[in-house]
Write a protein that holds these residues in place. Structure first.
Motif, PDB file in Angstrom:
ATOM      1  N   MET A   1      47.702  86.532  25.131  1.00  0.00           N
ATOM      2  CA  MET A   1      47.582  85.331  24.125  1.00  0.00           C
ATOM      3  C   MET A   1      47.894  86.263  22.597  1.00  0.00           C
ATOM      4  SD  MET A   1      47.560  82.375  23.598  1.00  0.00           S
ATOM      5  CE  MET A   1      47.800  81.393  22.336  1.00  0.00           C
ATOM      6  N   ALA A   2      48.398  85.185  21.726  1.00  0.00           N
ATOM      7  CA  ALA A   2      48.581  85.662  20.394  1.00  0.00           C
ATOM      8  C   ALA A   2      47.393  85.608  19.529  1.00  0.00           C
ATOM      9  CB  ALA A   2      49.541  84.739  19.618  1.00  0.00           C
ATOM     10  N   ASN A   3      47.225  86.730  18.637  1.00  0.00           N
ATOM     11  CA  ASN A   3      46.038  87.052  17.717  1.00  0.00           C
ATOM     12  C   ASN A   3      46.241  86.721  16.460  1.00  0.00           C
ATOM     13  OD1 ASN A   3      44.507  87.956  20.129  1.00  0.00           O
ATOM     14  ND2 ASN A   3      45.551  89.887  20.046  1.00  0.00           N
ATOM     15  N   HIS A   4      47.512  86.497  16.022  1.00  0.00           N
ATOM     16  CA  HIS A   4      47.544  86.653  14.621  1.00  0.00           C
ATOM     17  C   HIS A   4      47.889  84.839  14.230  1.00  0.00           C
ATOM     18  CE1 HIS A   4      47.604  90.545  13.869  1.00  0.00           C
ATOM     19  NE2 HIS A   4      48.274  90.648  14.888  1.00  0.00           N
ATOM     20  N   LYS A   5      47.567  84.247  13.263  1.00  0.00           N
ATOM     21  CA  LYS A   5      48.140  83.101  12.718  1.00  0.00           C
ATOM     22  C   LYS A   5      49.532  83.000  12.637  1.00  0.00           C
ATOM     23  CE  LYS A   5      44.584  80.790   9.772  1.00  0.00           C
ATOM     24  NZ  LYS A   5      44.190  80.181   8.436  1.00  0.00           N
ATOM     25  N   SER A   6      50.296  83.726  12.398  1.00  0.00           N
ATOM     26  CA  SER A   6      51.678  83.584  12.359  1.00  0.00           C
ATOM     27  C   SER A   6      52.501  83.571  13.715  1.00  0.00           C
ATOM     28  CB  SER A   6      52.317  84.626  11.380  1.00  0.00           C
ATOM     29  OG  SER A   6      52.009  85.983  11.956  1.00  0.00           O
ATOM     30  N   SER A   7      51.840  84.415  14.225  1.00  0.00           N
ATOM     31  CA  SER A   7      52.405  84.289  16.055  1.00  0.00           C
ATOM     32  C   SER A   7      51.934  83.163  16.468  1.00  0.00           C
ATOM     33  CB  SER A   7      51.847  85.588  16.884  1.00  0.00           C
ATOM     34  OG  SER A   7      50.611  85.553  16.708  1.00  0.00           O
ATOM     35  N   ILE A   8      50.954  82.502  16.256  1.00  0.00           N
ATOM     36  CA  ILE A   8      50.443  81.210  17.086  1.00  0.00           C
ATOM     37  C   ILE A   8      51.302  80.055  16.474  1.00  0.00           C
ATOM     38  CG2 ILE A   8      48.630  79.525  17.206  1.00  0.00           C
ATOM     39  CD1 ILE A   8      46.801  81.844  17.063  1.00  0.00           C
ATOM     40  N   LYS A   9      51.758  80.156  15.106  1.00  0.00           N
ATOM     41  CA  LYS A   9      52.610  79.194  14.623  1.00  0.00           C
ATOM     42  C   LYS A   9      54.014  79.293  15.002  1.00  0.00           C
ATOM     43  CE  LYS A   9      54.539  77.526  10.278  1.00  0.00           C
ATOM     44  NZ  LYS A   9      54.392  77.455   8.718  1.00  0.00           N
ATOM     45  N   ARG A  10      54.422  80.562  15.394  1.00  0.00           N
ATOM     46  CA  ARG A  10      55.707  80.762  15.854  1.00  0.00           C
ATOM     47  C   ARG A  10      56.057  80.392  17.325  1.00  0.00           C
ATOM     48  NH1 ARG A  10      59.874  81.285  13.381  1.00  0.00           N
ATOM     49  NH2 ARG A  10      58.973  82.470  11.944  1.00  0.00           N
ATOM     50  N   ILE A  11      54.798  80.471  18.059  1.00  0.00           N
ATOM     51  CA  ILE A  11      54.948  79.913  19.401  1.00  0.00           C
ATOM     52  C   ILE A  11      55.025  78.346  19.401  1.00  0.00           C
ATOM     53  CG2 ILE A  11      53.609  79.612  21.579  1.00  0.00           C
ATOM     54  CD1 ILE A  11      52.295  82.377  21.188  1.00  0.00           C
ATOM     55  N   ARG A  12      54.400  77.753  18.466  1.00  0.00           N
ATOM     56  CA  ARG A  12      54.581  76.380  18.370  1.00  0.00           C
ATOM     57  C   ARG A  12      55.792  75.911  17.891  1.00  0.00           C
ATOM     58  NH1 ARG A  12      49.938  76.211  15.094  1.00  0.00           N
ATOM     59  NH2 ARG A  12      51.069  75.486  13.213  1.00  0.00           N
ATOM     60  N   GLN A  13      56.527  76.692  17.007  1.00  0.00           N
ATOM     61  CA  GLN A  13      57.835  76.395  16.384  1.00  0.00           C
ATOM     62  C   GLN A  13      58.843  76.483  17.478  1.00  0.00           C
ATOM     63  OE1 GLN A  13      57.876  78.809  13.077  1.00  0.00           O
ATOM     64  NE2 GLN A  13      57.589  77.217  11.813  1.00  0.00           N
ATOM     65  N   THR A  14      58.749  77.563  18.270  1.00  0.00           N
ATOM     66  CA  THR A  14      59.751  77.841  19.481  1.00  0.00           C
ATOM     67  C   THR A  14      59.624  76.839  20.306  1.00  0.00           C
ATOM     68  OG1 THR A  14      59.193  80.252  18.979  1.00  0.00           O
ATOM     69  CG2 THR A  14      60.424  79.564  20.926  1.00  0.00           C
ATOM     70  N   LYS A  15      58.397  76.358  20.746  1.00  0.00           N
ATOM     71  CA  LYS A  15      58.365  75.511  21.778  1.00  0.00           C
ATOM     72  C   LYS A  15      58.920  74.021  21.269  1.00  0.00           C
ATOM     73  CE  LYS A  15      55.114  72.728  24.633  1.00  0.00           C
ATOM     74  NZ  LYS A  15      53.689  72.256  24.278  1.00  0.00           N
ATOM     75  N   THR A  16      58.784  73.588  20.244  1.00  0.00           N
ATOM     76  CA  THR A  16      59.382  72.481  19.684  1.00  0.00           C
ATOM     77  C   THR A  16      60.975  72.598  19.762  1.00  0.00           C
ATOM     78  OG1 THR A  16      57.394  72.092  18.336  1.00  0.00           O
ATOM     79  CG2 THR A  16      59.331  71.098  17.487  1.00  0.00           C
ATOM     80  N   ARG A  17      61.444  73.743  19.190  1.00  0.00           N
ATOM     81  CA  ARG A  17      62.980  73.893  18.827  1.00  0.00           C
ATOM     82  C   ARG A  17      63.494  73.763  20.064  1.00  0.00           C
ATOM     83  NH1 ARG A  17      61.830  78.084  14.276  1.00  0.00           N
ATOM     84  NH2 ARG A  17      62.130  76.799  12.477  1.00  0.00           N
TER      85      ARG A  17
END
Length: 83
Positions: A1-17
């Motif tokens: 699982m992602a440990n950084h705030k930026s990577s967590i956000k990136r996962i959210r953005q990728t899923k939405t896109r």
């Protein structure tokens, strides 16, 4: 699982896109199927510009490749000409 705030956000953005792109790609495929299933030339001719516009927009936003859009438009045009 992602440990950084930026990577967590990136996962959210990728899923939405991903969901957004899949929706529009599926809509495009259904529209192309609908046009190919038509047997009336007048109806197909009326529907073609909206599908052409959709393909151009999807190619412009890189949801589908520009050559794929060109190939689909060409084959649909040929299909309409055969009717």
């Amino acid at each position: 699982m992602a440990n950084h705030k930026s990577s967590i956000k990136r996962i959210r953005q990728t899923k939405t896109r991903n969901e957004h792109n899949r929706y529009y790609a599926k809509t495009m495929r259904n529209a192309v199927r609908k046009l190919r299933a038509m047997t009336d030339k007048d109806e197909a001719t009326k529907l073609y510009p909206s599908i052409q516009k959709m393909l151009d927009k999807l190619a412009k936003t890189n949801i589908i490749h520009k050559n794929k859009a060109a190939n689909l438009k060409s084959s649909l045009c040929a299909h309409i000409a055969k009717l």
